[in-house]
Design a protein around this motif. Structure first.
Motif, PDB file in Angstrom:
ATOM      1  N   LEU A 115      -2.634  10.896   8.566  1.00 42.48           N
ATOM      2  CA  LEU A 115      -2.875   9.671   7.619  1.00 42.48           C
ATOM      3  C   LEU A 115      -4.363  10.905   6.919  1.00 42.48           C
ATOM      4  O   LEU A 115      -5.019  11.044   6.833  1.00 42.48           O
ATOM      5  N   TYR A 155       0.839  -1.629  -0.303  1.00 39.26           N
ATOM      6  CA  TYR A 155       0.313   0.118  -0.239  1.00 39.26           C
ATOM      7  C   TYR A 155       1.403   1.249   0.180  1.00 39.26           C
ATOM      8  O   TYR A 155       2.280   1.433   0.284  1.00 39.26           O
ATOM      9  N   ALA A 210      -5.006   9.577   3.519  1.00 36.79           N
ATOM     10  CA  ALA A 210      -5.140   8.942   2.317  1.00 36.79           C
ATOM     11  C   ALA A 210      -4.086   7.065   2.346  1.00 36.79           C
ATOM     12  O   ALA A 210      -2.980   7.409   1.597  1.00 36.79           O
ATOM     13  N   ARG A 211      -5.043   6.831   2.295  1.00 36.49           N
ATOM     14  CA  ARG A 211      -4.388   5.403   1.220  1.00 36.49           C
ATOM     15  C   ARG A 211      -4.909   4.474   0.442  1.00 36.49           C
ATOM     16  O   ARG A 211      -6.093   4.248   0.139  1.00 36.49           O
ATOM     17  N   ARG A 240      -9.119   1.949  -0.961  1.00 39.23           N
ATOM     18  CA  ARG A 240      -9.078   3.715  -0.569  1.00 39.23           C
ATOM     19  C   ARG A 240      -9.685   3.903   0.789  1.00 39.23           C
ATOM     20  O   ARG A 240     -10.920   3.230   0.997  1.00 39.23           O
ATOM     21  N   ASN A 241      -8.763   5.082   0.990  1.00 41.58           N
ATOM     22  CA  ASN A 241      -8.920   5.023   2.878  1.00 41.58           C
ATOM     23  C   ASN A 241      -8.557   6.385   2.813  1.00 41.58           C
ATOM     24  O   ASN A 241      -7.795   6.972   2.421  1.00 41.58           O
ATOM     25  N   TYR A 242      -9.698   7.723   3.223  1.00 43.42           N
ATOM     26  CA  TYR A 242      -9.265   8.827   3.694  1.00 43.42           C
ATOM     27  C   TYR A 242      -9.693   9.128   4.946  1.00 43.42           C
ATOM     28  O   TYR A 242     -10.623   8.843   5.481  1.00 43.42           O
ATOM     29  N   SER A 248       0.762   5.686   0.948  1.00 46.05           N
ATOM     30  CA  SER A 248      -0.490   6.758   1.511  1.00 46.05           C
ATOM     31  C   SER A 248       0.144   7.583   1.255  1.00 46.05           C
ATOM     32  O   SER A 248       1.337   8.217   0.927  1.00 46.05           O
ATOM     33  N   TRP A 249      -0.820   8.934   1.693  1.00 45.25           N
ATOM     34  CA  TRP A 249       0.018  10.184   1.694  1.00 45.25           C
ATOM     35  C   TRP A 249      -0.285  10.904   3.506  1.00 45.25           C
ATOM     36  O   TRP A 249      -1.505  10.391   3.674  1.00 45.25           O
ATOM     37  N   TYR A 250       0.575  11.584   3.363  1.00 45.21           N
ATOM     38  CA  TYR A 250       0.601  11.800   4.619  1.00 45.21           C
ATOM     39  C   TYR A 250       0.901  13.365   5.363  1.00 45.21           C
ATOM     40  O   TYR A 250       1.203  13.967   3.369  1.00 45.21           O
ATOM     41  N   THR A 308      -4.250   0.197  -1.716  1.00 40.84           N
ATOM     42  CA  THR A 308      -3.809  -0.514  -1.721  1.00 40.84           C
ATOM     43  C   THR A 308      -4.077  -1.366  -2.709  1.00 40.84           C
ATOM     44  O   THR A 308      -4.231  -1.304  -3.920  1.00 40.84           O
ATOM     45  N   CYS A 352       4.290  11.415   1.184  1.00 41.69           N
ATOM     46  CA  CYS A 352       4.242  10.108   0.436  1.00 41.69           C
ATOM     47  C   CYS A 352       5.092   8.386   1.094  1.00 41.69           C
ATOM     48  O   CYS A 352       5.941   8.785   1.195  1.00 41.69           O
TER      49      CYS A 352
END
Length: 117
Positions: free
Chosen positions: A46, A32, A48-49, A56-58, A34-36, A51, A94
């Protein structure tokens, strides 16, 4: 050499849009990405992520405004940011991570996003 290089940050007015890019070299995204972000005086959070199965997760604060996507051929992950607010101002990082004994945990150098009139 393993690298993650972010680009696309800058100054934008409230309500505007930016697209951040995170380009990988020396390895392939396999788990995965992610953007932090980290604002002055605050902890890194965090945003967004995505996989490997394109789940997707926000963060609640960006749902409906930000979209994370990948271009595997270009080994690049994007963060499309719309309807930007002043509270989105931060350095965006990133992160590519794969758990386990063959895992890795790579970070980019960050790109500044400033939302201001």
């Amino acid at each position: 050499q393993v690298q993650l290089v972010e680009s696309g940050g800058g100054l934008v007015q409230p309500g505007g849009s930016l697209r951040l890019s995170c380009a990988a070299s020396g390895f392939t995204f396999s788990a995965y990405v992610s953007w932090y972000r980290q604002a002055p005086g605050k902890e890194r959070e965090l945003v967004a992520r995505i996989t490997s199965d394109v789940s997707r997760n926000y963060a609640d604060s960006v749902k409906g405004r930000f979209t994370i996507s990948t271009d595997n051929a270009k080994k690049t992950v994007y963060l499309q940011m719309n309807s930007l607010k002043s509270e989105d101002t931060a350095v965006y990082f990133c992160n590519a991570k794969r758990p386990g004994i063959w895992g890795y945990d790579y970070w980019g150098q960050g790109t500044q996003v400033t939302v201001s009139a």
